[in-house]
Design an enzyme around this catalytic site. Structure first.
Site, PDB file in Angstrom:
ATOM      1  N   CYS A  42       1.863 -14.064  -1.449  1.00 57.71           N
ATOM      2  CA  CYS A  42       1.112 -13.789  -2.830  1.00 57.71           C
ATOM      3  C   CYS A  42       2.055 -14.224  -4.084  1.00 57.71           C
ATOM      4  O   CYS A  42       1.479 -14.307  -5.380  1.00 57.71           O
ATOM      5  CB  CYS A  42       0.359 -12.687  -3.090  1.00 57.71           C
TER       6      CYS A  42
ATOM      7  N   HIS B 113      -0.594 -11.113 -10.782  1.00 57.55           N
ATOM      8  CA  HIS B 113      -1.579 -11.437  -9.310  1.00 57.55           C
ATOM      9  C   HIS B 113      -2.629 -10.490  -9.389  1.00 57.55           C
ATOM     10  O   HIS B 113      -2.573  -9.442  -9.449  1.00 57.55           O
ATOM     11  CB  HIS B 113      -0.541 -11.115  -8.191  1.00 57.55           C
TER      12      HIS B 113
ATOM     13  N   ASN C 248      -8.767 -11.783  -4.293  1.00 59.15           N
ATOM     14  CA  ASN C 248      -7.519 -12.244  -4.356  1.00 59.15           C
ATOM     15  C   ASN C 248      -7.296 -13.508  -3.680  1.00 59.15           C
ATOM     16  O   ASN C 248      -7.452 -13.747  -2.221  1.00 59.15           O
ATOM     17  CB  ASN C 248      -6.723 -11.223  -3.240  1.00 59.15           C
TER      18      ASN C 248
HETATM   19  O1  UT7 Z   1      -1.748  -9.626  -2.506  1.00 53.92           O
HETATM   20  C1  UT7 Z   1      -0.888  -9.250  -1.761  1.00 53.92           C
HETATM   21  C2  UT7 Z   1      -0.488  -7.798  -1.820  1.00 53.92           C
HETATM   22  N1  UT7 Z   1      -1.657  -7.005  -1.385  1.00 53.92           N
HETATM   23  C3  UT7 Z   1      -1.919  -5.923  -2.046  1.00 53.92           C
HETATM   24  O2  UT7 Z   1      -1.718  -5.617  -3.455  1.00 53.92           O
HETATM   25  C4  UT7 Z   1      -3.149  -5.138  -1.642  1.00 53.92           C
HETATM   26  C5  UT7 Z   1      -2.642  -3.606  -1.673  1.00 53.92           C
HETATM   27  N2  UT7 Z   1      -3.751  -2.808  -1.166  1.00 53.92           N
HETATM   28  C6  UT7 Z   1      -4.837  -2.056  -1.496  1.00 53.92           C
HETATM   29  O3  UT7 Z   1      -5.107  -2.973  -2.635  1.00 53.92           O
HETATM   30  C7  UT7 Z   1      -5.620  -1.179  -1.293  1.00 53.92           C
HETATM   31  O4  UT7 Z   1      -4.917  -0.290  -0.508  1.00 53.92           O
HETATM   32  C8  UT7 Z   1      -6.820  -1.720  -0.460  1.00 53.92           C
HETATM   33  C9  UT7 Z   1      -7.733  -2.144  -1.291  1.00 53.92           C
HETATM   34  C10 UT7 Z   1      -6.507  -2.614   0.617  1.00 53.92           C
HETATM   35  C11 UT7 Z   1      -7.693  -0.404   0.284  1.00 53.92           C
HETATM   36  O5  UT7 Z   1      -7.774   0.690  -0.736  1.00 53.92           O
HETATM   37  P1  UT7 Z   1      -7.429   2.203  -0.426  1.00 53.92           P
HETATM   38  O6  UT7 Z   1      -7.743   2.980  -1.685  1.00 53.92           O
HETATM   39  O7  UT7 Z   1      -5.633   2.113  -0.431  1.00 53.92           O
HETATM   40  O8  UT7 Z   1      -7.984   2.557   0.571  1.00 53.92           O
HETATM   41  P2  UT7 Z   1      -7.396   3.160   2.065  1.00 53.92           P
HETATM   42  O9  UT7 Z   1      -6.882   2.131   2.882  1.00 53.92           O
HETATM   43  O10 UT7 Z   1      -6.727   4.558   1.714  1.00 53.92           O
HETATM   44  O11 UT7 Z   1      -8.770   3.558   2.681  1.00 53.92           O
HETATM   45  C12 UT7 Z   1      -9.540   4.861   2.181  1.00 53.92           C
HETATM   46  C13 UT7 Z   1     -10.979   5.033   3.051  1.00 53.92           C
HETATM   47  C14 UT7 Z   1     -10.410   5.019   4.599  1.00 53.92           C
HETATM   48  O12 UT7 Z   1     -11.298   6.077   5.208  1.00 53.92           O
HETATM   49  P3  UT7 Z   1     -10.920   7.468   5.426  1.00 53.92           P
HETATM   50  O13 UT7 Z   1      -9.708   7.370   6.425  1.00 53.92           O
HETATM   51  O14 UT7 Z   1     -10.258   8.022   4.131  1.00 53.92           O
HETATM   52  O15 UT7 Z   1     -11.900   8.114   6.025  1.00 53.92           O
HETATM   53  C15 UT7 Z   1     -10.887   3.573   5.009  1.00 53.92           C
HETATM   54  O16 UT7 Z   1     -11.134   3.522   6.288  1.00 53.92           O
HETATM   55  O17 UT7 Z   1     -11.652   3.958   3.091  1.00 53.92           O
HETATM   56  C16 UT7 Z   1     -12.075   3.310   4.117  1.00 53.92           C
HETATM   57  N3  UT7 Z   1     -12.234   2.012   3.941  1.00 53.92           N
HETATM   58  C17 UT7 Z   1     -13.415   1.322   3.421  1.00 53.92           C
HETATM   59  N4  UT7 Z   1     -14.518   2.024   3.288  1.00 53.92           N
HETATM   60  C18 UT7 Z   1     -15.440   1.128   2.765  1.00 53.92           C
HETATM   61  C19 UT7 Z   1     -11.091   0.979   4.169  1.00 53.92           C
HETATM   62  N5  UT7 Z   1     -11.822  -0.262   3.817  1.00 53.92           N
HETATM   63  C20 UT7 Z   1     -13.067   0.093   3.562  1.00 53.92           C
HETATM   64  C21 UT7 Z   1     -14.205  -0.800   2.953  1.00 53.92           C
HETATM   65  N6  UT7 Z   1     -15.652  -0.274   2.768  1.00 53.92           N
HETATM   66  N7  UT7 Z   1     -14.287  -2.202   2.956  1.00 53.92           N
END
Ligand code: UT7
Length: 331
Positions: A116, A256, A286
């Site tokens: 990225c 970004h 993204n």
């Molecule tokens: O561009 C390159 C660099 N990349 C980035 O900068 C991306 C960095 N990461 C992020 O933007 C975020 O971590 C994400 C958007 C990928 C995820 O957001 P988050 O707030 O970190 O969510 P999480 O992974 O901690 O998941 C929270 C909950 C989980 O459920 P439990 O374990 O709390 O029950 C996931 O299973 O949300 C669940 N979950 C979803 N729920 C609905 C994960 N993906 C989804 C989804 N829809 N698509």
């Protein structure tokens, strides 16, 4: 003789027609619009549906947009850099194909891959060639067909990424405009947290790697998020400090577009008003190497000659950094 700096003198962009909305994603994986919007800021993204078209198509369309808007003669382009994480082919430079297709017949060209951060690093490379006095017209294209490496059954990644392309032309400037300073970083610990495992020299493709979906993007989102928030904010603050820029001096943050919360955190550290923070993640998601030039193209008309732009990016590797650039024209 005054010092030569490298300025952006034209921009262009392209996104494919097909719009993949949060509502459509709700029918594909277990997710919902509210979760995607609050966690990422994304509402929709564009997808290049035609199976016969690769990233080069996005790059060619973006470059053609720049050429038609600026009226430059493509045969005068000295060099084409293609920032991309999704080249058309593992071997054979996508940039070479793009350069030929757009009529940059006198240019040499190559691809640059830093996930990225590819376009950000490409800005450094393009500027260095121009500022050295070696080349006068360097075309930097950032394009990615992310849909070609995303598993649309994996809700943790398929909601984030989209396809797109953007381009910027770098030319010499003797008024002190263009790239002023850069602070670029990398750290190899990152490859455990954001990667495509198979298909490279470490794990060449086999029937088994394909069957196990190892050619798709894997991301430990939480960990990447933490690194992205602290590192993008750190480098942006640092580049302001070492150029004696207060939040009043910064005209625009060009960050970004990976997650609205990461961009907001960077802006907070820089003490910037929301009005200075460029955002189009809601429309494109993204797009990896294309996010920065897509922002430049979408907001070009608001930039004024002399405006102070701070660029920031974070990506796989890890790779990240910040660039301070003075805008060189009124659109
Ligand atoms: O561009 C390159 C660099 N990349 C980035 O900068 C991306 C960095 N990461 C992020 O933007 C975020 O971590 C994400 C958007 C990928 C995820 O957001 P988050 O707030 O970190 O969510 P999480 O992974 O901690 O998941 C929270 C909950 C989980 O459920 P439990 O374990 O709390 O029950 C996931 O299973 O949300 C669940 N979950 C979803 N729920 C609905 C994960 N993906 C989804 C989804 N829809 N698509």
């Amino acid at each position: 003789m005054s010092k030569i700096t490298a300025a952006i003198t034209a921009v262009g962009a392209y996104v494919p027609e097909y719009v993949l909305t949060n509502e459509i994603l709700e029918t594909m994986v277990e997710t919902n619009d509210e979760w995607i919007t609050t966690r990422t800021g994304i509402k929709e993204r564009r997808i290049l549906k035609d199976p016969d078209k690769g990233t080069s198509y996005l790059g060619i369309k973006a470059a053609e947009d720049l050429i038609s808007k600026s009226g430059i003669d493509p045969s005068e382009i000295d060099m084409v850099i293609m920032a991309t994480a999704t080249p058309d082919l593992p071997v054979a430079s996508t940039a070479a194909y793009v350069a030929t297709q757009i009529g940059a017949t006198n240019a040499f060209s190559y691809d640059l891959q830093a996930a990225c951060s590819s376009f950000l690093y490409g800005m450094s490379t393009a500027s260095a060639y121009v500022a050295s006095g070696k080349y006068k017209k360097v075309l930097l294209i950032g394009a990615d067909k992310m849909s070609s490496i995303i598993d649309y059954t994996d809700r943790t990644t398929c909601i984030i990424f989209g396809d797109g392309g953007g381009a910027a032309l770098f030319e010499p400037n003797e008024e002190g405009l263009g790239l002023q300073d850069e602070y670029l970083r990398s750290d190899g610990i990152g490859r455990d947290f954001l990667r495509i495992e198979a298909g490279g020299s470490l794990m060449p493709p086999t029937a088994e790697t394909v069957a196990n979906n190892r050619h798709f993007v894997y991301q430990d989102g939480k960990t990447v998020f933490k690194f992205a928030v602290s590192n993008m904010a750190d480098v942006s603050e640092r580049i302001m400090q070492r150029n004696n820029l207060s939040h009043d001096d910064v005209s625009w943050l060009v960050a970004h577009q990976a997650n609205k919360r990461i961009i907001d955190a960077t802006a907070r550290r820089m003490q910037l008003d929301d009005s200075k923070v460029l955002m189009n993640i809601q429309r494109y998601g993204n797009t990896t190497s294309a996010t920065l030039p897509l922002l430049l193209n979408d907001f070009e008309k608001q930039f004024k000659k002399g405006d102070n732009l701070i660029f920031a990016a974070f990506g796989g590797g890890f790779t990240w950094g910040s660039i301070y650039l003075k805008w060189a024209y009124n659109a």
